[in-house]
Every structure is written in structure tokens, then in C-alpha cells.
Scaffold this motif. Structure first.
Motif: not given
Ligand SMILES: Nc1ncnc2c1ncn2[C@@H]1O[C@H](COP(=O)(O)OP(=O)(O)O)[C@@H](O)[C@H]1O
Ligand SMILES: [Mg+2]
Length: 400
Positions: A378-400
């Protein structure tokens, strides 16, 4: 006269149609999707999946399955030893098993974590130009058991699929490489001019120093460009393995703040980390998430104003965590927002403010997507930018 088996003929006609369809797809993700769907359909199976084989690393990576659409499983390593797919790669032969639970080669991790239980498997190696590119598996025949005829049909489909995968990969690489080469032209041209000037007898000592310093910064930039490019190429080829661990995201944010402290000081920019209530454990690939935060923080500083600020904030929701990086900088014009995550893209208006490669955000997006998350701006010229990351609390990928 031999009787024509119409069902068989039908299958072959459909195969021809599918082969055509596959050959016309150069987008690797789309292609793999089509292959698994066709394979499940053809073998009358409940599901199908593809694993790609990396010859250099000698590793098998899970890619797609008709019954799983979570991107977190993409790139998971399946061991060559102790897995059916591994056996197929090593022996370069198809394999038909009626009950995998009685077979010691069965590697259950991916299936188990999805709750999908596998009984029968028909798997074939994907081979082109005498090279194994992967394994195609169809799972659970709907009625009865997989037959030699299923194996034949799937092998024909597999041969077409292997060629199409190889083509899509080559296309992907050549596309990326030609863009990279294009990006190299500008710095190489300025290096060439600079060295030419250095050789001129009339330049002053002061000018000499200026030129040497510009050569130095240009080579640094080339260095960043090269390593970012390699990072992105690896992510795009689906060969990056995410390593899951559980860590405190706040520790990570403070760590990133420290890394960037001296850079922030140069422009008197304040970096604030806002603590949420309670702890904030996250299960993800720590190094990769750190790379993302450092990238975003570096942007928030580069495209900021003097005496500005950057806020790093965490909000936890039910099953996800939102990481926000907000700055008081130049902002991004509305019409540029749609391209901001494209590789090599840089906003014209901000280009002269700071040096860059235009690869940072493309890398961030790939990493976040690989975790099953979403990145927004989200961004407004002259005011600033906001980057938002949304992540699942538990990634479901598996570890070998
Ligand atoms: N926080 C920000 N504020 C303003 N512009 C930004 C910000 N982050 C990214 N941008 C714009 O997006 C472009 C792409 O960012 P990125 O992929 O990180 O490349 P780079 O920083 O190497 O130029 C930048 O060139 C810049 O124009
Ligand atoms: Mg950047």
C-alpha cells in the motif's frame, strides 16, 4: 480381421490431443498442472503428482499433485533412498504397486501430512534425451488395480510430458537470461567509459579519484545484481528447499534492525520495532524470512526521506501472522503498483534516489509464496509505503 478396440483408440486419440496441448505450454507451473490432471484422468486414478529431479544436486523435489494445492509443499525433497519415486529415478523403470503399505520403499510423509491415504501407485520416470527429468505418479486406481495397459498409456503421456517440461525450463531460463544480459549492458557501458576516461592524460587527480570511486560502486552493484539474479533463478526453477524451524519473529526483527542501523543513521532515520502482546513464535524458514525483512527494510530506508522513520510491526491473527514494514518515504505512484513485484522493475520517479537492481521485491514475493503466504503493498506518493506480509503461523512443508 482384427477387431478394433474402440476404447483403446479413443484413449490414443485423446493422448494425441493432450500431447499437442502440452507442447504448446511454456509456463512450467501451468504445464505441470496439466500433466497431473491428464495423468489422473488417463489412469482412472484418484490423484496424480509430479516430482522433478535435479541432476546436479542428485535430488528429487515434490512439485504438484491434483489433490494438494498448498504451495508450501513445492520443492520438498523426497529422498532417493527409501522412496518409490527415488527407486524409479535410480532404476529408470516404471513401477506398479497394488498396496504401498506393504512396500518398504514407500515414503509416506507428503501423503500423511495431507491426510490422503495411498494404496496403489503407478509411477513412471520422465526421461528425455536420456536424462531423467522427474517422476510422474498416479495414485489409487478407482476400480481395481493398475494394469499393464495403464502403464503403457502413462508411459506415452510421460514421454511427451518430459519433452514439454524440458522445453518450458529452457524457455524460462532463456527468458530470464536475456533480461539479465540486458541489465548488464548499462553498468558495463559505464565501466567501459570510466576506464577510457582514466587513461586520458588531461584528467585531474580529483577527477581520477571520482572515476575510480564510481567504478568501485558500479562493480559492487554488478556483484549484487549477480547474486540476486542467481537467488531468483533458483527460486523460479523450484529448486530451493525451505528449511523449517520455529523461532521468535521479534528476535528476527531486532536482528534486522541491527544490521541496518548504520545505514539508517546516515539519513537520521529512526527504525522502531513494535512488540505485540505475548510471544510471537513462527514456523518458517528463518534465513529466507530474514532475507525478505532485510530486503524490505533496505527499501524502506533507501526510498525514505531524511529524518524519516520506519516501523516494523507484528499482528497475530487466528492462524496467521501479519508482518508490516511501514515507511515515511517517497511512496509509489498508483500506476506503478501493479508492476512493483516484477523482476527488474524500478519506479522511474524514484530511480535516481538510490541504486538498485529491481530484483528485491520479486525475490520477496517468491519466498513468501513458497511459504503459502501473501505479500501486498500500500503506498501514497509523498507520504509513505506499507508492505504487508501475511504468513501461516505453521508452515506445512515437511522437513526430511
Ligand atoms: N519502500 C518503498 N518506497 C518507495 N518505493 C519503493 C519502496 N520499495 C520499493 N520501491 C520501488 O520499487 C522498486 C522495486 O523494488 P526492489 O525490487 O526492491 O528493487 P530495488 O530496490 O533494487 O530497486 C524500487 O526500485 C522502487 O522504485
Ligand atoms: Mg530493493
Amino acid at each position: 480381421m482384427a477387431e478394433i478396440n474402440t476404447q483403446k483408440l479413443d484413449s490414443y486419440l485423446r493422448l494425441i490431443e493432450i500431447s499437442r496441448d502440452l507442447a504448446s505450454t511454456l509456463d512450467l507451473d501451468e504445464l505441470l498442472d496439466r500433466i497431473v490432471k491428464a495423468a489422473a484422468d488417463f489412469s482412472d486414478a484418484e490423484a496424480a503428482s509430479i516430482l522433478l529431479y535435479d541432476n546436479t544436486a542428485r535430488q528429487l523435489y515434490f512439485q504438484v499433485a491434483t489433490n494438494i494445492d498448498e504451495p508450501t509443499r513445492r520443492g520438498l525433497v523426497v529422498p532417493l533412498e527409501g522412496s518409490i519415486a527415488g527407486w524409479i529415478v535410480t532404476n529408470r523403470k516404471p513401477l506398479r504397486i497394488d498396496d504401498v503399505n506393504k512396500d518398504s520403499r514407500h515414503f509416506g510423509d507428503i501423503a500423511q501430512s495431507t491426510g490422503f491415504s495411498i494404496k496403489s501407485i503407478l509411477g513412471i520416470p520422465l526421461i528425455t534425451k536420456n536424462k531423467v527429468v522427474g517422476v510422474l505418479e498416479t495414485l489409487n486406481k478407482k476400480n481395481g488395480e493398475f494394469t499393464p495397459e495403464d502403464e503403457n498409456l502413462l508411459s506415452v503421456l510421460g514421454a511427451q510430458a518430459a519433452v514439454a517440461i524440458e522445453n518450458a525450463r529452457l524457455f524460462q531460463q532463456s527468458d530470464l537470461i536475456s533480461e539479465f544480459v540486458h541489465e548488464l549492458r548499462t553498468p558495463l557501458a559505464s565501466l567501459s567509459t570510466a576506464t577510457y576516461l582514466l587513461l586520458r592524460p588531461e584528467i585531474s587527480r580529483e577527477q581520477h579519484e571520482q572515476i575510480v570511486s564510481s567504478i568501485h560502486s558500479e562493480t559492487l552493484r554488478l556483484n549484487t545484481l549477480t547474486s540476486s539474479f542467481l537467488d531468483l533463478a533458483r527460486l523460479e526453477s523450484g529448486r530451493v528447499q525451505f528449511r523449517k524451524s520455529t523461532f521468535d519473529i521479534m528476535d528476527l526483527l531486532y536482528e534486522c534492525k541491527d544490521v541496518m542501523a548504520s545505514k539508517a543513521e546516515e539519513d537520521n532515520i529512526q527504525i522502531r520495532v513494535i512488540d505485540p502482546e505475548g510471544g510471537s513464535p513462527l514456523e518458517a524458514d528463518r534465513d529466507k524470512i530474514k532475507q525478505v525483512i532485510l530486503n524490505l527494510l533496505s527499501n524502506a530506508l533507501k526510498y525514505n526521506r531524511r529524518d524519516g522513520s520506519v516501523i516494523l510491526k507484528i499482528t497475530s491473527e487466528k492462524e496467521k501472522m501479519i508482518i508490516s514494514v511501514q515507511d515515511t518515504g517517497l511512496g509509489i505512484p498508483k500506476d506503478a503498483l501493479g508492476q512493483i513485484f516484477d523482476k527488474f522493475y524500478r519506479v522511474k520517479e524514484n530511480e535516481s534516489t538510490a541504486t538498485g537492481t529491481g530484483l528485491g521485491l520479486a525475490i520477496c514475493k517468491k519466498i513468501i509464496q513458497g511459504h503459502g503466504g501473501v505479500i501486498e503493498i500500500k503506498s501514497k506518493p509523498g507520504i509513505g509505503t506499507n508492505i504487508l506480509i501475511s504468513l501461516p503461523l505453521q508452515s506445512k512443508f515437511i522437513q526430511n
